[in-house]
Design an enzyme around this catalytic site. Sequence first.
Site, PDB file in Angstrom:
ATOM      1  N   HIS A   6       3.111   1.085   1.655  1.00 53.02           N
ATOM      2  CA  HIS A   6       3.704   2.177   0.888  1.00 53.02           C
ATOM      3  C   HIS A   6       5.105   2.446   1.430  1.00 53.02           C
ATOM      4  O   HIS A   6       5.486   1.892   2.461  1.00 53.02           O
ATOM      5  CB  HIS A   6       2.850   3.445   1.018  1.00 53.02           C
ATOM      6  CG  HIS A   6       2.825   3.963   2.416  1.00 53.02           C
ATOM      7  ND1 HIS A   6       1.939   3.489   3.371  1.00 53.02           N
ATOM      8  CD2 HIS A   6       3.613   4.879   3.049  1.00 53.02           C
ATOM      9  CE1 HIS A   6       2.180   4.099   4.524  1.00 53.02           C
ATOM     10  NE2 HIS A   6       3.193   4.932   4.356  1.00 53.02           N
ATOM     11  N   HIS A  30      11.395   2.008   3.928  1.00 55.76           N
ATOM     12  CA  HIS A  30      10.856   0.766   4.481  1.00 55.76           C
ATOM     13  C   HIS A  30       9.358   0.730   4.243  1.00 55.76           C
ATOM     14  O   HIS A  30       8.746   1.752   3.937  1.00 55.76           O
ATOM     15  CB  HIS A  30      11.160   0.661   5.983  1.00 55.76           C
ATOM     16  CG  HIS A  30      10.489   1.719   6.781  1.00 55.76           C
ATOM     17  ND1 HIS A  30      10.991   3.001   6.896  1.00 55.76           N
ATOM     18  CD2 HIS A  30       9.319   1.715   7.484  1.00 55.76           C
ATOM     19  CE1 HIS A  30      10.169   3.721   7.640  1.00 55.76           C
ATOM     20  NE2 HIS A  30       9.143   2.970   8.003  1.00 55.76           N
TER      21      HIS A  30
END
Length: 189
Positions: free
Chosen positions: A44, A130
């Site tokens: 995620h 990220h």
Amino acid sequence: MNHSNHYFFAVRIPEETKIIMGNHIEKIKEVLPFSRWVNHQDLHITLAFLGAAPPEKREDAEKNVKEVIVESKALTLGINRLGFFGSEDSPRVFWADTEESEHLQLIRKKVFAACGKAGFQLETRPFRPHITLARKWIGDEPFQTVMLERLWGELQPEPLQFEASEVVLYQTNLNKTPKYEAKTIFPLR
């Protein structure tokens, strides 16, 4: 409900992309020794980490997030390289990077502000989108950053494009794999 669980809002990675990244992770594991690898189902992009959120505050945050992103559109992102946080020879977090996206930055600002309005004290470091892949370098030799570009190029010659169409409130379940459970889903148009 267990109040020691942690919660966070994140952009959900689509299933097809998780499978591709899961295959990449298996290949990367063969050459990069990290202590803990993320299950591909847990991939995620974190927007706001709430921690051990009391139910009332969490509900306020959910209501606020729903209000601020109701008109937000789905976004196209591309995973384009590997990177790390921590010292160059012994990183603490190993991640996949996404191409620059003003749309993602805007969604993050909205979610972040909505959580702040609900009374959460949030991370103050600049947002660096990220996808965490692993934690804690355990190699006998120092980590070599020069390897990252070549490794990603071999696995994924072009950026891995995907459409992100949901912001999700996740709950962390430390004793389960995968460990992140979607509690509330906020669709992006």
